[in-house]
Design a protein around this motif. Structure first.
Motif, PDB file in Angstrom:
ATOM      1  N   ILE A 374       0.829  -1.206   0.000  1.00 55.96           N
ATOM      2  CA  ILE A 374       0.000   0.000   0.000  1.00 55.96           C
ATOM      3  C   ILE A 374       0.866   1.260   0.000  1.00 55.96           C
ATOM      4  O   ILE A 374       0.636   2.202  -0.769  1.00 55.96           O
ATOM      5  CB  ILE A 374      -0.951  -0.016   1.213  1.00 55.96           C
ATOM      6  CG1 ILE A 374      -1.982  -1.139   1.065  1.00 55.96           C
ATOM      7  CG2 ILE A 374      -1.662   1.325   1.371  1.00 55.96           C
ATOM      8  CD1 ILE A 374      -2.809  -1.393   2.317  1.00 55.96           C
ATOM      9  N   LEU A 375       1.894   1.295   0.845  1.00 57.43           N
ATOM     10  CA  LEU A 375       2.750   2.479   0.930  1.00 57.43           C
ATOM     11  C   LEU A 375       3.525   2.713  -0.366  1.00 57.43           C
ATOM     12  O   LEU A 375       3.690   3.862  -0.808  1.00 57.43           O
ATOM     13  CB  LEU A 375       3.721   2.327   2.102  1.00 57.43           C
ATOM     14  CG  LEU A 375       3.085   2.393   3.500  1.00 57.43           C
ATOM     15  CD1 LEU A 375       4.084   1.946   4.554  1.00 57.43           C
ATOM     16  CD2 LEU A 375       2.564   3.796   3.800  1.00 57.43           C
ATOM     17  N   TRP A 376       3.989   1.637  -0.988  1.00 55.04           N
ATOM     18  CA  TRP A 376       4.720   1.779  -2.249  1.00 55.04           C
ATOM     19  C   TRP A 376       3.774   2.216  -3.367  1.00 55.04           C
ATOM     20  O   TRP A 376       4.137   3.058  -4.195  1.00 55.04           O
ATOM     21  CB  TRP A 376       5.410   0.467  -2.590  1.00 55.04           C
ATOM     22  CG  TRP A 376       6.155   0.465  -3.899  1.00 55.04           C
ATOM     23  CD1 TRP A 376       5.948  -0.353  -4.965  1.00 55.04           C
ATOM     24  CD2 TRP A 376       7.227   1.329  -4.289  1.00 55.04           C
ATOM     25  NE1 TRP A 376       6.809  -0.071  -5.986  1.00 55.04           N
ATOM     26  CE2 TRP A 376       7.611   0.980  -5.600  1.00 55.04           C
ATOM     27  CE3 TRP A 376       7.896   2.383  -3.649  1.00 55.04           C
ATOM     28  CZ2 TRP A 376       8.635   1.627  -6.281  1.00 55.04           C
ATOM     29  CZ3 TRP A 376       8.927   3.033  -4.341  1.00 55.04           C
ATOM     30  CH2 TRP A 376       9.281   2.653  -5.634  1.00 55.04           C
ATOM     31  N   ASP A 377       2.566   1.668  -3.390  1.00 54.28           N
ATOM     32  CA  ASP A 377       1.599   2.047  -4.424  1.00 54.28           C
ATOM     33  C   ASP A 377       1.251   3.527  -4.349  1.00 54.28           C
ATOM     34  O   ASP A 377       1.124   4.195  -5.379  1.00 54.28           O
ATOM     35  CB  ASP A 377       0.328   1.210  -4.295  1.00 54.28           C
ATOM     36  CG  ASP A 377       0.483  -0.200  -4.834  1.00 54.28           C
ATOM     37  OD1 ASP A 377       1.514  -0.471  -5.479  1.00 54.28           O
ATOM     38  OD2 ASP A 377      -0.418  -1.028  -4.604  1.00 54.28           O
ATOM     39  N   CYS A 378       1.089   4.050  -3.135  1.00 49.15           N
ATOM     40  CA  CYS A 378       0.702   5.460  -3.061  1.00 49.15           C
ATOM     41  C   CYS A 378       1.868   6.373  -3.435  1.00 49.15           C
ATOM     42  O   CYS A 378       1.667   7.435  -4.027  1.00 49.15           O
ATOM     43  CB  CYS A 378       0.113   5.820  -1.689  1.00 49.15           C
ATOM     44  SG  CYS A 378       1.227   5.801  -0.304  1.00 49.15           S
ATOM     45  N   LEU A 379       3.105   5.951  -3.141  1.00 51.53           N
ATOM     46  CA  LEU A 379       4.249   6.753  -3.564  1.00 51.53           C
ATOM     47  C   LEU A 379       4.353   6.780  -5.087  1.00 51.53           C
ATOM     48  O   LEU A 379       4.585   7.841  -5.688  1.00 51.53           O
ATOM     49  CB  LEU A 379       5.528   6.184  -2.951  1.00 51.53           C
ATOM     50  CG  LEU A 379       6.802   6.984  -3.215  1.00 51.53           C
ATOM     51  CD1 LEU A 379       6.694   8.393  -2.656  1.00 51.53           C
ATOM     52  CD2 LEU A 379       8.023   6.272  -2.638  1.00 51.53           C
ATOM     53  N   LYS A 380       4.167   5.628  -5.729  1.00 50.31           N
ATOM     54  CA  LYS A 380       4.205   5.582  -7.194  1.00 50.31           C
ATOM     55  C   LYS A 380       3.097   6.436  -7.796  1.00 50.31           C
ATOM     56  O   LYS A 380       3.314   7.144  -8.781  1.00 50.31           O
ATOM     57  CB  LYS A 380       4.068   4.133  -7.681  1.00 50.31           C
ATOM     58  CG  LYS A 380       5.297   3.285  -7.462  1.00 50.31           C
ATOM     59  CD  LYS A 380       5.211   1.985  -8.229  1.00 50.31           C
ATOM     60  CE  LYS A 380       4.067   1.121  -7.744  1.00 50.31           C
ATOM     61  NZ  LYS A 380       4.030  -0.185  -8.445  1.00 50.31           N
TER      62      LYS A 380
END
Length: 587
Positions: A374-380
């Motif tokens: 989730i955290l990586w998806d929102c950064l991307k």
């Protein structure tokens, strides 16, 4: 809260996993003479889809199951399109019930009100009547409309229906009527085959320990194609998929089945029963005696994973969850209905669901995996012209840690007509010259979407809308078919590959031809497009509506300032998470 059913009460032959039901009889009118068909309470939840709700009622009216054994409940989630009045006029229910509560798990059903010209509920509105009353426009034993005074989502809507069954059919309401044999949950935008209910009850009759029976889902737009069959839970990741992992108890049986049919989806012939972990509530039959033991849906969820959670709770209580491949429901593929808000619910609720299923290191490992994703998806998303989407994903992680339940309170910028979004962004130009507008085409359908957008703008300008047509720029990924690229009169193209180096190098071309706005379709984009002041988001289900948001370096830095402190909070949560047990019947 839950107890396992006793096999000592078996009244029908128990069919093993994979058995065909083509020759197995259903009770009553569909099989054994002298045995009454089970009574069925049907729940349909709707919100601002009055025509869909009417269509599913028509599909229920075409069932070959004895319709005088069906009590239908339509739960309206505070629609603003006149759903209640429309259905009351078209179907003439015996009663409309108001539910003036702000919590779905605390219903307050008021006395039924007879609509003008409705039949006498003493004949048709309870479980005592044998045939529809004169003046009814439906063939069911009863039809009741419930008006929720708030939108509780699919989860709260089905909970309303389940609570009303308990209230009105021999439960909390003290009615002299008998509880139903089963509750059938059906989506309002689905269509069920005429023999769907017969097939579902036929499967349930084979074994009293079957608590839930699901349907095979077929694409409503392509009725030769099955889009969903088996669903299994992966204890290692906390995710769900078509196939069980090798250490799943159903792995060997599923592998043999796949060798026979070829795949879980497509234009294949499917028949028989499959024991699974999860069936979808777009058409799900629940044994009512099991519901009273297991409880209702988790009231925290709003939409998504609520049906999966229920299935896993049934299995935990000792009931079988089975898929009847001969019971067909026609529905839109779920991935075509996804929005940033819907992804929020699916991810938040999935993390909460695994807290009921896993413990110890297994739970911490799965939760940590979800949080990292989730955290990586929102950064991307924040780096790829999807800032409001990024914020919703960040809120997903944050709300998991805060145990914030219910409806998402922010779904992005206000939707406006596409022409208004272009005007606000300054993309319709001035002084006779249109501004440059880039359209990201990162998936095969998007070239056609971009061409449709250009035609839409030209038609409005030709009809007198103020402004000048933008100077269009297509940003096309190199694996997207683009047969008209070299045709005269086409917009300029920037072609990039999925490699990071290619995407970064193509930024130079954008800096030389700075776009005023960047159009992103369906929140799908892997091109950073660092230049450009505005983002215009368009969902292709609603191609004339857009969401406008400001982008740029300052906006991205502001998001990063919110994202950074979210990371340690989420990691701490994952490393200290504990199993969850509901204290009540709702979850």
């Amino acid at each position: 809260m839950t107890t396992a059913p006793s096999p000592a009460h078996t009244t029908a032959p128990v069919l093993p996993d994979g058995t065909s039901l083509n020759t197995a009889g259903a009770p009553g009118d569909n099989g054994d003479a002298g045995v009454a068909a089970p009574s069925i309470a049907v729940i349909v939840v709707t919100w601002n889809r009055k025509h869909d709700a009417s269509n599913i009622l028509a599909a229920l009216a075409r069932q070959d199951y004895p319709r005088q054994r069906m009590d239908v409940i339509v739960v309206d989630n505070c629609s603003t399109d006149g759903t209640i009045d429309f259905l009351a006029e078209r179907w003439r229910p015996a009663a409309v019930v108001q539910n003036p509560t702000d919590k779905a798990h605390e219903p307050r059903f008021q006395a039924p009100v007879r609509p003008a010209g409705a039949p006498d509920p003493g004949v048709n509105g309870t479980a005592n009547g044998a045939v529809p009353a004169p003046g009814s426009a439906h063939p069911f034993h009863s039809l009741t409309l419930i008006h929720n005074h708030a939108n509780f989502g699919g989860c709260g809507g089905f909970n309303t229906g389940l609570a009303f069954i308990d209230h009105a059919l021999g439960g909390a309401g003290g009615s002299p009527a008998s509880p139903p044999g089963f509750a059938w949950l059906v989506d309002d935008d689905a269509e069920v085959a005429p023999d769907a209910l017969t097939q579902l009850t036929r499967a349930a009759a084979t074994d009293p320990t079957i608590g839930l029976v699901g349907s095979r889902t077929v694409d409503i737009a392509d009725r030769r194609t099955t889009i969903e069959t088996t669903i299994y839970f992966n204890r290692h990741t906390g995710g769900m998929g078509d196939h069980p992992v090798p250490d799943h108890p159903r792995y060997a049986s599923h592998k043999q089945w796949i060798q026979r049919v070829g795949a879980t989806r497509g234009g294949r012939l499917y028949t028989g029963l499959r024991d699974v972990d999860i069936v979808s509530a777009c058409s799900m039959l629940a044994r009512w005696s099991a519901v009273t033991k297991v409880g209702f849906w988790d009231s925290r969820y709003f939409i998504y994973c609520d049906d999966a959670d229920w299935c896993m709770r049934f299995a935990k209580a000792g009931y079988r969850v089975v898929l009847n491949l001969d019971a067909v429901v026609y529905h839109t593929p779920w991935n075509l209905k996804l929005t940033p808000a819907r992804i929020y619910y699916s991810q938040r609720n999935a993390v909460w669901m695994i807290q009921k299923l896993l413990t110890g290191r297994e739970l911490r490992r799965a939760t940590l995996g979800w949080m990292k994703t989730i955290l990586w998806d929102c950064l991307k998303a924040s780096l790829h012209r999807r800032l409001f989407h990024a914020e919703i994903i960040r809120r997903t992680a944050l709300d998991i840690t805060r145990n914030r339940a219910g409806k998402l309170d922010q779904e992005g910028p206000e939707p406006v007509p596409v022409m208004e979004a272009l005007r606000r962004a300054g993309a319709l130009g001035g002084g006779g010259r249109g501004a440059r507008v880039a359209i990201v085409c990162s998936a095969p359908p998007f070239i056609g979407f971009a061409d449709s957008l250009r035609r839409h703008v030209r038609q409005h300008l030709a009809a007198g809308a103020p402004g000048v047509e933008p100077r269009w720029l297509y940003i096309v990924r190199n694996d997207v078919p683009d047969p008209l690229a070299s045709t005269p009169g086409q917009p300029e193209r920037i072609v990039y590959s999925s490699r990071r180096r290619s995407r970064l190098r193509r930024q130079l071309a954008l800096l030389r031809r700075w776009p005023r706005a960047v159009v992103v379709f369906d929140q799908t984009n892997d091109f950073p497009a660092v230049a450009g002041k505005w983002n215009i988001h368009i969902e292709m289900k609603k191609p004339t509506i857009a969401q406008l948001e400001r982008d740029g370096m300052l906006a991205r830095l502001a998001f990063l300032a919110r994202w950074i402190p979210t990371v340690p909070r989420c990691l701490f949560y994952a490393l200290t998470v504990r199993p969850y047990t509901s204290a009540g019947r709702y979850g």
